[in-house]
Motif scaffolding. Sequence first.
Motif, PDB file in Angstrom:
ATOM      1  N   ARG A   1       0.821  -1.220   0.000  1.00 19.75           N
ATOM      2  CA  ARG A   1       0.000   0.000   0.000  1.00 19.75           C
ATOM      3  C   ARG A   1       0.849   1.262   0.000  1.00 19.75           C
ATOM      4  O   ARG A   1       0.326   2.370   0.010  1.00 19.75           O
ATOM      5  CB  ARG A   1      -0.916   0.001   1.220  1.00 19.75           C
ATOM      6  CG  ARG A   1      -1.900  -1.169   1.247  1.00 19.75           C
ATOM      7  CD  ARG A   1      -2.761  -1.120   2.496  1.00 19.75           C
ATOM      8  NE  ARG A   1      -3.627  -2.287   2.597  1.00 19.75           N
ATOM      9  CZ  ARG A   1      -4.433  -2.520   3.631  1.00 19.75           C
ATOM     10  NH1 ARG A   1      -4.465  -1.660   4.646  1.00 19.75           N
ATOM     11  NH2 ARG A   1      -5.192  -3.599   3.649  1.00 19.75           N
ATOM     12  N   GLY A   2       2.158   1.081   0.041  1.00 21.85           N
ATOM     13  CA  GLY A   2       3.049   2.228   0.057  1.00 21.85           C
ATOM     14  C   GLY A   2       3.352   2.753   1.436  1.00 21.85           C
ATOM     15  O   GLY A   2       3.986   3.812   1.584  1.00 21.85           O
ATOM     16  N   ARG A   3       2.940   2.026   2.476  1.00 28.30           N
ATOM     17  CA  ARG A   3       3.221   2.459   3.840  1.00 28.30           C
ATOM     18  C   ARG A   3       4.674   2.157   4.195  1.00 28.30           C
ATOM     19  O   ARG A   3       5.176   1.072   3.903  1.00 28.30           O
ATOM     20  CB  ARG A   3       2.295   1.752   4.836  1.00 28.30           C
ATOM     21  CG  ARG A   3       0.825   2.118   4.675  1.00 28.30           C
ATOM     22  CD  ARG A   3      -0.044   1.377   5.671  1.00 28.30           C
ATOM     23  NE  ARG A   3       0.004  -0.069   5.495  1.00 28.30           N
ATOM     24  CZ  ARG A   3      -0.776  -0.930   6.146  1.00 28.30           C
ATOM     25  NH1 ARG A   3      -1.645  -0.470   7.045  1.00 28.30           N
ATOM     26  NH2 ARG A   3      -0.669  -2.237   5.929  1.00 28.30           N
ATOM     27  N   LEU A   4       5.308   3.126   4.826  1.00 31.11           N
ATOM     28  CA  LEU A   4       6.705   2.953   5.233  1.00 31.11           C
ATOM     29  C   LEU A   4       6.796   1.956   6.376  1.00 31.11           C
ATOM     30  O   LEU A   4       6.098   2.074   7.381  1.00 31.11           O
ATOM     31  CB  LEU A   4       7.290   4.296   5.674  1.00 31.11           C
ATOM     32  CG  LEU A   4       8.756   4.283   6.110  1.00 31.11           C
ATOM     33  CD1 LEU A   4       9.669   3.946   4.935  1.00 31.11           C
ATOM     34  CD2 LEU A   4       9.144   5.620   6.732  1.00 31.11           C
ATOM     35  N   LEU A   5       7.676   0.970   6.217  1.00 35.03           N
ATOM     36  CA  LEU A   5       7.890  -0.045   7.259  1.00 35.03           C
ATOM     37  C   LEU A   5       9.224   0.139   7.971  1.00 35.03           C
ATOM     38  O   LEU A   5       9.390  -0.329   9.100  1.00 35.03           O
ATOM     39  CB  LEU A   5       7.845  -1.445   6.643  1.00 35.03           C
ATOM     40  CG  LEU A   5       6.575  -1.808   5.864  1.00 35.03           C
ATOM     41  CD1 LEU A   5       6.693  -3.224   5.310  1.00 35.03           C
ATOM     42  CD2 LEU A   5       5.336  -1.670   6.732  1.00 35.03           C
ATOM     43  N   GLY A   6      10.170   0.779   7.327  1.00 38.06           N
ATOM     44  CA  GLY A   6      11.485   0.954   7.949  1.00 38.06           C
ATOM     45  C   GLY A   6      12.451   1.606   6.980  1.00 38.06           C
ATOM     46  O   GLY A   6      12.144   1.787   5.791  1.00 38.06           O
ATOM     47  N   ARG A   7      13.601   1.975   7.479  1.00 36.05           N
ATOM     48  CA  ARG A   7      14.635   2.596   6.652  1.00 36.05           C
ATOM     49  C   ARG A   7      15.961   1.858   6.826  1.00 36.05           C
ATOM     50  O   ARG A   7      16.211   1.239   7.859  1.00 36.05           O
ATOM     51  CB  ARG A   7      14.816   4.062   7.025  1.00 36.05           C
ATOM     52  CG  ARG A   7      13.593   4.926   6.739  1.00 36.05           C
ATOM     53  CD  ARG A   7      13.998   6.383   6.580  1.00 36.05           C
ATOM     54  NE  ARG A   7      12.856   7.276   6.494  1.00 36.05           N
ATOM     55  CZ  ARG A   7      12.115   7.465   5.417  1.00 36.05           C
ATOM     56  NH1 ARG A   7      12.413   6.795   4.312  1.00 36.05           N
ATOM     57  NH2 ARG A   7      11.091   8.306   5.419  1.00 36.05           N
TER      58      ARG A   7
ATOM     59  N   ALA B   1       6.883   2.590  12.381  1.00 37.70           N
ATOM     60  CA  ALA B   1       7.644   3.496  11.537  1.00 37.70           C
ATOM     61  C   ALA B   1       7.108   4.919  11.635  1.00 37.70           C
ATOM     62  O   ALA B   1       7.882   5.886  11.630  1.00 37.70           O
ATOM     63  CB  ALA B   1       7.604   3.011  10.086  1.00 37.70           C
ATOM     64  N   ARG B   2       5.781   5.066  11.730  1.00 36.33           N
ATOM     65  CA  ARG B   2       5.204   6.417  11.858  1.00 36.33           C
ATOM     66  C   ARG B   2       5.694   7.093  13.131  1.00 36.33           C
ATOM     67  O   ARG B   2       5.971   8.289  13.150  1.00 36.33           O
ATOM     68  CB  ARG B   2       3.679   6.336  11.850  1.00 36.33           C
ATOM     69  CG  ARG B   2       3.067   6.097  10.477  1.00 36.33           C
ATOM     70  CD  ARG B   2       1.585   6.410  10.465  1.00 36.33           C
ATOM     71  NE  ARG B   2       0.834   5.578  11.399  1.00 36.33           N
ATOM     72  CZ  ARG B   2       0.326   4.388  11.113  1.00 36.33           C
ATOM     73  NH1 ARG B   2       0.521   3.877   9.899  1.00 36.33           N
ATOM     74  NH2 ARG B   2      -0.352   3.703  12.012  1.00 36.33           N
TER      75      ARG B   2
END
Length: 413
Positions: free
Chosen positions: A84-90, A408-409
């Motif tokens: 869905r394009g949600r950030l999970l980590g970097r 992540a948020r």
Amino acid sequence: MRVVVVGGGIGGLALGAGLRRRGFEVAVFDRDTDVAATGGYHITLDERAQSALRELVAPQTMRRLLASASALRLRDRDAFWDRRGRLLGRGPDLSGDSSIDVDRITLRMLLAEEVGDDLHLGRTVSAVGQGDDGAPRVLFTDGAPVSADLVVGADGTHSLVAQHLAGGRTNSPAGIIGFSGRTLRADLSPGERQRLGPRSGLAIGPHGAALYVGFLDPVGNATLDAPELRMSVTTGPTYIWGAMFPESTATDSLREVRDGELQAALLRRFHEQGWAEHTLEVIARADLHSVAAYRFNAASTRASELAPWPAGRITALGDAVHATPPTAGMGAGAAIRDATDLLQRLGDVHDGDMTTAEAVNRFEAGMRRRGSEILTLARKTVRLILATDSTLGAAALALSTPILAAAARLRYR
């Protein structure tokens, strides 16, 4: 010493360049008629690969490469997303990373210039063997055979030379079919430009579907600020993307499809698996002529199973020995390191310090270790992607991604 190199990919051209520069008699043969006729992802060269390359090419060529390359240290940290394009980590901070990204075409053209007249294009090798005098021979589909003191197979995953030495294939399908393409950052919507950013990233969804998006900008993120030396084929911020699906009859059939038809088929596959529309923009707005398909192949991760033949006057390097999926981003770099190691060993032969067989034996021992290292890294990502291609794997991904996205948020707000 006369060396014949079969294959004009990155590893073969790198070796040819180094041999020519060191005064060896060398001939590189490749079936392509144009060195620019190549596709695939951009190439990442870490410090080890760059150091090896400096041993093979002239300093000015190295400067032209750096002026045509994109510096990882100027990129934002890599990202990991869900479908869905949600950030999970970097990923880790890249500010101290000395690695570079460069177009495969750019690197191949630079190396071909170094090889010069010793590169013979449009020559297809049909077999390798030995002449009556015991010297290695290379046979062609057209033209007379060529003899040498040493033959080196740099002819890739489907290497004829390595198959001759091993008595069969040296790799097997890794279970994934890949699809690649190029999309200008300027062609994306403002929202996607913001989400993707000047970084590379990976999104993994259920059922083995994954999308890698690599950021390449050899102008704005040039490793060396020398516009007069620049020769990159990428002239602005660009995403070089790679879509991945598990092998199946349906997926394999897409390998015969081209351009817009392939692009449409990829979008349908992702839509069917519930990917958000905006995450697919990078595919939907790609240069149609850049979209292509290929199979991931991989050799064994066990060093003892790589180059499984007695050392002699015919050898091989790069993907011919340690075929590596692009999921590690280290295959081309390893081939360059192979070339430098072999060149150094042949220097010992030239100086009379060892025989050709001894030099090749030591080279192959080092190549086995290098190959095992990069294959182990590449296989980890392949296993992660394929792990979602099951009921249990898909369920685990569906349960974990909302938790990772929420974390992540909080972490990156």
